[in-house]
Each structure stands twice: as C-alpha cells, then as structure tokens.
Design an enzyme around this catalytic site. Sequence first.
Site, PDB file in Angstrom:
ATOM      1  N   ARG A  87      67.751  25.810  50.556  1.00  0.00           N
ATOM      2  CA  ARG A  87      67.125  24.755  51.356  1.00  0.00           C
ATOM      3  C   ARG A  87      65.670  24.597  50.911  1.00  0.00           C
ATOM      4  O   ARG A  87      64.926  25.576  50.863  1.00  0.00           O
ATOM      5  CB  ARG A  87      67.151  25.084  52.858  1.00  0.00           C
ATOM      6  CG  ARG A  87      66.528  23.965  53.692  1.00  0.00           C
ATOM      7  CD  ARG A  87      66.560  24.277  55.173  1.00  0.00           C
ATOM      8  NE  ARG A  87      65.673  25.362  55.516  1.00  0.00           N
ATOM      9  CZ  ARG A  87      64.598  25.255  56.316  1.00  0.00           C
ATOM     10  NH1 ARG A  87      64.286  24.099  56.861  1.00  0.00           N
ATOM     11  NH2 ARG A  87      63.849  26.303  56.580  1.00  0.00           N
ATOM     12  N   HIS A 131      58.957  19.255  56.737  1.00  0.00           N
ATOM     13  CA  HIS A 131      58.520  20.634  56.992  1.00  0.00           C
ATOM     14  C   HIS A 131      56.986  20.583  57.041  1.00  0.00           C
ATOM     15  O   HIS A 131      56.299  21.127  56.189  1.00  0.00           O
ATOM     16  CB  HIS A 131      59.050  21.570  55.913  1.00  0.00           C
ATOM     17  CG  HIS A 131      59.014  23.022  56.273  1.00  0.00           C
ATOM     18  ND1 HIS A 131      60.117  23.847  56.198  1.00  0.00           N
ATOM     19  CD2 HIS A 131      58.007  23.816  56.727  1.00  0.00           C
ATOM     20  CE1 HIS A 131      59.790  25.077  56.569  1.00  0.00           C
ATOM     21  NE2 HIS A 131      58.495  25.082  56.896  1.00  0.00           N
ATOM     22  N   GLU A 176      61.571  23.239  62.674  1.00  0.00           N
ATOM     23  CA  GLU A 176      60.810  23.836  63.774  1.00  0.00           C
ATOM     24  C   GLU A 176      59.892  22.842  64.495  1.00  0.00           C
ATOM     25  O   GLU A 176      58.663  23.009  64.506  1.00  0.00           O
ATOM     26  CB  GLU A 176      59.997  25.030  63.269  1.00  0.00           C
ATOM     27  CG  GLU A 176      60.864  26.144  62.704  1.00  0.00           C
ATOM     28  CD  GLU A 176      60.043  27.355  62.231  1.00  0.00           C
ATOM     29  OE1 GLU A 176      58.810  27.314  62.310  1.00  0.00           O
ATOM     30  OE2 GLU A 176      60.663  28.323  61.771  1.00  0.00           O
ATOM     31  N   ASN A 300      66.405  29.114  62.730  1.00  0.00           N
ATOM     32  CA  ASN A 300      65.463  30.083  62.164  1.00  0.00           C
ATOM     33  C   ASN A 300      65.230  31.175  63.197  1.00  0.00           C
ATOM     34  O   ASN A 300      65.023  30.883  64.375  1.00  0.00           O
ATOM     35  CB  ASN A 300      64.114  29.428  61.858  1.00  0.00           C
ATOM     36  CG  ASN A 300      64.226  28.330  60.820  1.00  0.00           C
ATOM     37  OD1 ASN A 300      65.270  28.169  60.189  1.00  0.00           O
ATOM     38  ND2 ASN A 300      63.157  27.577  60.637  1.00  0.00           N
ATOM     39  N   TYR A 302      63.062  34.933  63.850  1.00  0.00           N
ATOM     40  CA  TYR A 302      62.152  36.013  63.434  1.00  0.00           C
ATOM     41  C   TYR A 302      62.121  37.149  64.453  1.00  0.00           C
ATOM     42  O   TYR A 302      62.173  38.318  64.084  1.00  0.00           O
ATOM     43  CB  TYR A 302      60.745  35.451  63.173  1.00  0.00           C
ATOM     44  CG  TYR A 302      60.749  34.575  61.940  1.00  0.00           C
ATOM     45  CD1 TYR A 302      60.571  35.123  60.678  1.00  0.00           C
ATOM     46  CD2 TYR A 302      61.018  33.209  62.024  1.00  0.00           C
ATOM     47  CE1 TYR A 302      60.631  34.342  59.531  1.00  0.00           C
ATOM     48  CE2 TYR A 302      61.092  32.418  60.885  1.00  0.00           C
ATOM     49  CZ  TYR A 302      60.898  32.986  59.641  1.00  0.00           C
ATOM     50  OH  TYR A 302      60.979  32.215  58.514  1.00  0.00           O
ATOM     51  N   GLU A 359      66.371  30.299  58.216  1.00  0.00           N
ATOM     52  CA  GLU A 359      65.220  31.135  57.866  1.00  0.00           C
ATOM     53  C   GLU A 359      65.343  32.456  58.593  1.00  0.00           C
ATOM     54  O   GLU A 359      65.664  32.492  59.787  1.00  0.00           O
ATOM     55  CB  GLU A 359      63.885  30.525  58.326  1.00  0.00           C
ATOM     56  CG  GLU A 359      63.406  29.357  57.545  1.00  0.00           C
ATOM     57  CD  GLU A 359      62.025  28.870  58.006  1.00  0.00           C
ATOM     58  OE1 GLU A 359      61.258  29.664  58.610  1.00  0.00           O
ATOM     59  OE2 GLU A 359      61.730  27.701  57.787  1.00  0.00           O
TER      60      GLU A 359
HETATM   61  O1  IFM Z   1      56.432  30.126  56.734  1.00  0.00           O
HETATM   62  C1  IFM Z   1      57.008  29.739  57.923  1.00  0.00           C
HETATM   63  C2  IFM Z   1      57.898  28.520  57.725  1.00  0.00           C
HETATM   64  O2  IFM Z   1      57.214  27.472  57.152  1.00  0.00           O
HETATM   65  C3  IFM Z   1      58.464  28.074  59.033  1.00  0.00           C
HETATM   66  N1  IFM Z   1      59.087  29.158  59.737  1.00  0.00           N
HETATM   67  C4  IFM Z   1      58.364  30.383  59.873  1.00  0.00           C
HETATM   68  C5  IFM Z   1      57.851  30.832  58.526  1.00  0.00           C
HETATM   69  C6  IFM Z   1      57.059  32.151  58.679  1.00  0.00           C
HETATM   70  O3  IFM Z   1      55.978  31.957  59.522  1.00  0.00           O
END
Ligand code: IFM
Length: 452
Positions: A87, A131, A176, A300, A302, A359
């Site tokens: 992607r 983005h 996002e 995504n 984290y 992500e």
């Molecule tokens: O680098 C970013 C990305 O652009 C969007 N999602 C989170 C990543 C890490 O912060």
Amino acid sequence: MTTVPLPSAAAKGTRRFPKGFLWGASTSAYQIEGATEEDGRGPDIWDTFTKAGKIQDGTNARVACDHYHRYKEDVAIMKAAGFNAYRFSIAWPRIIPAGTGAVNSKGLDFYDRLVDEILKAGIRPMGCLYHWDLPQPLEDKGGWQGREIVGPFADYARVVTKRLGDRVKDWMMLNEPNVVAIFGYGVGEHAPGLHLGEQGILRALHHQNLAQGSALRAIAAEHKGMTLGTVTNIQPSRPDSDSEKDRAAAIRWDAVWNRVTVDGLLRGAVPDVLAEKMAGMVKPGDMELAKYPIDLLGINYYSRCTMKHEEGHPFDAWWGDPKVDRYTFMGWPVQPDGLYDLLMEFKHLYGNPAVYIAENGAAYEDTVAPDGSVHDVERTRFIREHIEQVHRALTDGANIKGYLAWSLLDNFEWAFGLAKRFGIVRVDYETQKRTPKDSYKMLAEVIRNNAV
Ligand code: IFM
C-alpha cells in the site's frame, strides 16, 4: 543486545494463514518520496508546517527516502521479501498542484512508472488517495473545515483512477481521518497546526466522511471490478482507572476516535454521544452520502487508547498510561492483544466485513552493528506478536484478508521528523543506503511459510 525467546510454535511457524493472504508493507508519499519541489508538484500543508519550524528534530521531507528517484530499488526490496501486496499513497499536490483545476501530467507519470514496477515484481498495488498531504491552496480555503473540499477530492479521485485504474484495482480513500482531525485541526500538533478544539475536530471528521463517500461513488461510477475501501486506525478505548469519570472519558473517546468514521461509513450514523455536538454540521442527505458498501477496510493498529478524564483537552479526555512492561520509542505501550480485541469487537459490531491490517509496527532506537546489519530485536518481536494475534482472530472467525507492516522504510515521521524510525528496512539519510533489518527477514520468513 537482548535476545528474545520466542514461543516454540511461533519459531516453527505452525500457525498457518489462508491461501492468498496479503502480506507486505505500507508507506505514504510524503513520508518517503522527497522531491517536494520537482516535476510540478505544488506545496502542501506539511511543507508549510515544516517551514514554520514545527518539526521536533528540525528535519524535513524534502529528500526523505528519495523514493521518487529510488523506487525501483525499493520495489526490488519488497520483491526479495516475497511481498504480494504493497500500500502506497498518491500525493494530491503532485497530481493537482493547486488542489483544483490543472492536472500535472508529470505527477501522474511518476505513479505510472511506480505501478508498472510494482506489477512487474508480482505485487498487488493498493493505492491510497489521501495520506495527509493536502494541497496548501485548499487549506487556504478552509481545508477539511469546509464542505467545499468534497467536490475537489472526488475530482482528484477521478483523475487518479482514470490514469491508474487499468492496473491498480484496490483503492483506499483516506488514511486515519481521526488523526487528521484531532492532531491537525483540534490540538495543532500536525499540519495545518490549528487549535480548533472539539468543533474543529468534528467538522474535519464529518467533511472527510463526506469527501470519502463522494470519491467512492465517483470511482464506482466509472470503473467496474475495483476493490474500494478506506483506512482507519481503530484502537480499543479503555479507561485509565475504574473511576466513573475515566470510564465516561473512554466512551466519549471511542466515539470520536473510532466511531465517527466507521459508523459514518458502514452505518450512515453519527454516534449517539456526539449527536448534539454534530447537529449543526450534519445536513440532510449527509449521512446517506457518508455511507457506502465498501469491499475492504484497512485497519491500522499500534496500541489501545487508555483514556482518562482530563479537562482542558477536547472531549475532556486524554491519554493515560496502561502501565505495561514495554513501550516503543514513541512512548506507545506495546499491547498485541489489543489487536485481537479490536478485530473481534469489530467483527461483532459491524457484521464481519472484510478487513486487512493496513499498518502495524513500531519505532525503536536501532543501532547499526559493526558489520552494517541491524538487529532490531524489539521491532521483530513486536511485529511477530501482532501477526500472532491476527492469526488468533482469524481462527476465531474474523474476516481478515492481510497484514501490511508499517513501514517498509524508515521515513519522515511527521512532527517527529526523521529521528523516529519505523522501517523494517533502515535508511541511512546521508547516503540513502537501504539495509534490511532483522524484522524484514522475519517477515520474509513468515511470508515464505505463510505461517507464524
Ligand atoms: O507514520 C504514521 C503513518 O503515517 C500513519 N499511521 C501511524 C504511523 C506511525 O505514527
């Protein structure tokens, strides 16, 4: 360097993924391309933000990974790892430098070359239209604060897919939208750096929902057989403590962070807790436009959002600390089981539509060994543990189509600059030398075995 023992099942790769599972990584244009003043590209809000001295380490993205010139080498690196998906995002300011009007053919030519290279490598290109690199002239007219942006975004989507749609079949609209709204327009930590509080955040979210719905329809009207979707970072929102106030803060935050986008798109609905605050901006017909039967949602992940009641922040909510034993170099808690939670919650709440992890990854302070290699033990462990949770959710019936790591390369981490490295491939910014890290090798092995 610490060595991390791995569970024996993981080491042997006995957890198998379905045939055709998508494996690869994601990047974004602004973070890797560089060449910000080349071939007719126009200025965007991150150029302006950077020039205003807002980047913590004082770096900028004028060169970044120089991917604009080195894309062939980067695609070869993906091919060597066995990726079957990638992607990337298209830079709106390269395609329509003023945001509306004249199309810059040299910008389209770059993505033509890139897409051909990706396809030649046997990799499925997944294009993302937005983005975060909004053309500055559009921000000057109000950016995501005004509904006037809806038409230009749909026009841009038409231009891009007209040129690339014969070869790129997967199109993601946004990346996002919650981060764009909260950090860009709410608290000013990202471009365009505005502090507009709750109403600014909700306006930016709502107008992205409308632009997304409009672009999805524009593409569907002109192309058949596309896989259409968007990318959002869903994070389970949990209270920092058992207090009534923290629990309420976590519910409010869930609505802002997760639900405005996802409920808008999948249900055509505004979350109940926000209905009053959004009443003035939602016009008749808006939620019908926002709702769209997408084919694939990129998620995504984290970490979880651990929220506490804190006045002075939008929605009286801000991040607390889950007090886990591991944090990344961003200071983010490492919570792989949160990925399982979100995938299962999502399955139950939205009827199990097709999703993929668009992500997932971590910044750590990498060191280069004397022989030039990068043993990124913590990142390797992070990615492996998250892939294990994806497998667990798949086993429990979640409709997951793929896993893309963030990110292929170390890159420009927005307001943090080049200092925070998320890549599975190291980039030496002095020489532009690429060095695959141990995490890259681990991912390549997982891909080879289609198992973790
Ligand atoms: O680098 C970013 C990305 O652009 C969007 N999602 C989170 C990543 C890490 O912060």
